[in-house]
Write a protein that holds these residues in place. Structure first.
Motif, short mmCIF file in Angstrom:
data_model
loop_
_atom_site.label_atom_id
_atom_site.label_comp_id
_atom_site.label_asym_id
_atom_site.label_seq_id
_atom_site.Cartn_x
_atom_site.Cartn_y
_atom_site.Cartn_z
N VAL A 1 -7.20 5.86 4.08
CA VAL A 1 -6.29 5.31 2.91
C VAL A 1 -7.16 5.06 1.89
N GLN A 2 -8.40 4.61 1.93
CA GLN A 2 -9.15 4.37 0.89
C GLN A 2 -9.40 5.75 0.07
N VAL A 3 -9.61 6.66 0.86
CA VAL A 3 -10.12 7.97 0.37
C VAL A 3 -8.74 8.48 -0.46
N PHE A 4 -7.58 8.22 0.24
CA PHE A 4 -6.33 8.85 -0.45
C PHE A 4 -5.98 8.14 -1.90
N PHE A 5 -6.34 6.69 -1.80
CA PHE A 5 -6.20 5.94 -3.01
C PHE A 5 -7.35 6.24 -4.29
N THR A 6 -8.36 6.91 -3.91
CA THR A 6 -9.37 7.52 -4.79
C THR A 6 -8.67 8.75 -5.59
N ARG A 7 -7.80 9.49 -4.73
CA ARG A 7 -7.34 10.54 -5.46
C ARG A 7 -5.79 10.11 -6.11
N THR A 8 -5.11 9.46 -5.40
CA THR A 8 -3.58 8.99 -5.89
C THR A 8 -3.70 7.42 -5.99
N PRO A 9 -4.12 6.77 -7.16
CA PRO A 9 -4.07 5.57 -7.58
C PRO A 9 -2.65 4.95 -7.20
N CYS A 10 -2.76 3.80 -6.67
CA CYS A 10 -1.58 3.11 -6.61
C CYS A 10 -1.35 2.30 -8.20
N SER A 11 0.00 1.81 -8.28
CA SER A 11 0.31 1.15 -9.46
C SER A 11 -0.06 -0.20 -9.28
N SER A 12 0.22 -0.93 -7.96
CA SER A 12 -0.18 -1.92 -7.70
C SER A 12 0.27 -2.48 -6.32
N VAL A 13 -0.20 -3.63 -5.68
CA VAL A 13 -0.06 -3.81 -4.33
C VAL A 13 0.06 -5.32 -4.09
N ARG A 14 0.91 -5.78 -3.18
CA ARG A 14 1.34 -7.12 -3.15
C ARG A 14 1.09 -7.11 -1.67
N ARG A 15 0.27 -8.52 -1.38
CA ARG A 15 -0.05 -8.71 0.04
C ARG A 15 0.34 -10.06 0.38
N SER A 16 0.68 -10.34 1.76
CA SER A 16 1.19 -11.49 1.83
C SER A 16 0.92 -11.74 3.49
N LEU A 17 0.74 -13.18 3.68
CA LEU A 17 0.42 -13.54 5.10
C LEU A 17 1.16 -14.72 5.63
N PHE A 18 2.02 -14.25 6.58
CA PHE A 18 3.05 -15.33 7.21
C PHE A 18 2.59 -15.75 8.75
N SER A 19 3.11 -16.96 9.09
CA SER A 19 2.78 -17.44 10.40
C SER A 19 4.41 -17.72 10.91
N THR A 20 4.49 -17.46 12.05
CA THR A 20 5.79 -17.70 12.78
C THR A 20 5.39 -18.07 14.28
N GLU A 21 6.89 -17.90 15.05
CA GLU A 21 6.56 -18.14 16.37
C GLU A 21 7.32 -17.24 17.30
N GLN A 22 6.89 -16.86 18.38
CA GLN A 22 7.55 -15.91 19.34
C GLN A 22 7.43 -16.53 20.84
N ASP A 23 8.40 -17.06 21.44
CA ASP A 23 8.21 -17.51 22.70
C ASP A 23 7.45 -18.82 22.88
N GLY A 24 7.30 -19.42 21.64
CA GLY A 24 6.64 -20.42 22.15
C GLY A 24 4.99 -20.33 21.42
N ARG A 25 4.81 -18.97 21.26
CA ARG A 25 3.62 -18.69 20.67
C ARG A 25 3.22 -18.53 19.33
N GLY A 26 2.22 -18.91 18.72
CA GLY A 26 1.89 -18.65 17.13
C GLY A 26 1.81 -17.16 17.13
N VAL A 27 2.35 -16.70 15.93
CA VAL A 27 2.26 -15.14 15.59
C VAL A 27 1.56 -15.31 13.91
#
Length: 242
Positions: A125-151
């Motif tokens: 993917v990094q190699v791909f971006f050297t040939r095809t630059p992106c315009s931007s990227v937004r990154r997010s980090l969420f937390s939640t639960e699934q059947d009582g377990r942290g996700v």
């Protein structure tokens, strides 16, 4: 000498010559024609200035008033008030989705926006971006639960200049072992109870025009399975929320 015995030539000199009589007749006729012409011109001029018997109606300057009892002409019917533009609809967050964990269980822990996708990716993917630059990227980090377990859910939205570039990236990032955008845990972001790095995670992705959305979901503690139905639902929910 008597006039009876006067020669004929003397008598002829006293008679007006025929040519003189003709000129006189022509002069009389010409005078009559001139007088007649003057009279005719006078009659025509007088007749042109004589008012007609029927009055001329004044031109109408405004729209006619319909016989409805109203004395003022009806103006143009006002158009309905335009509805205020709603503006762009904000992207739904995972907490507003109707699928997956309950809304109260989703918490946005961190997010950022970057312009250099090469500096925030790895593998092919990094190699791909050297040939095809992106315009931007937004990154997010969420937390939640699934059947009582942290996700933990790591999501990224990459913007390109064309749908074709986006499709090429989606095809690459979906394949196994090709790399990805660095999730925020990989670059050192932490929240209370977070893992130090993203465990084995379920994966989801989709293209939306110029954008490619990718999400990975894993259990914070214990074993994670990338085919776990609950984790797959959490990853899909993050992608669908956009």
């Amino acid at each position: 000498m008597s006039w009876l015995t006067q020669p004929d030539e003397d008598w002829d000199e006293r008679e007006p010559p025929p040519r003189s009589r003709l000129k006189l007749a022509l002069a009389v006729v010409a005078g009559w024609l001139v007088v007649s012409l003057i009279v005719l011109i006078g009659l025509l001029t007088f007749d042109g200035h004589r008012p007609t018997n029927q009055p001329v109606s004044a031109p109408t300057t405004g729209p006619s008033t319909a016989a409805t009892g109203s004395s003022s002409p009806a103006g143009p019917t006002p158009s309905a008030s335009p509805t205020s533009p709603a503006g762009p609809t904000p992207s739904a967050s995972p907490s507003s989705s109707s699928t997956g964990p309950a809304a109260a269980d989703w918490v946005l822990r961190a997010s950022d926006d970057q312009l250099n996708c090469v500096a925030h990716s790895y593998g092919q993917v990094q190699v791909f971006f050297t040939r095809t630059p992106c315009s931007s990227v937004r990154r997010s980090l969420f937390s939640t639960e699934q059947d009582g377990r942290g996700v933990v859910v790591a999501a990224s939205t990459v913007l390109f200049d064309s749908p074709t570039q986006a499709a090429d990236y989606l095809r690459l990032v979906t394949a196994d072992g090709t790399g990805n955008i660095n999730d925020l845990l990989r670059e050192g972001t932490r929240y209370p109870g977070s893992p130090s790095k993203l465990p084995v995670a379920a994966f989801a992705s989709r293209q939306d025009g110029l954008r490619v959305l990718v999400a990975e979901a894993a259990f914070v503690e214990g074993r994670s399975d990338n085919q776990d139905a609950g984790l797959l639902a959490a990853a899909r929910r993050a992608v669908d929320a956009g």
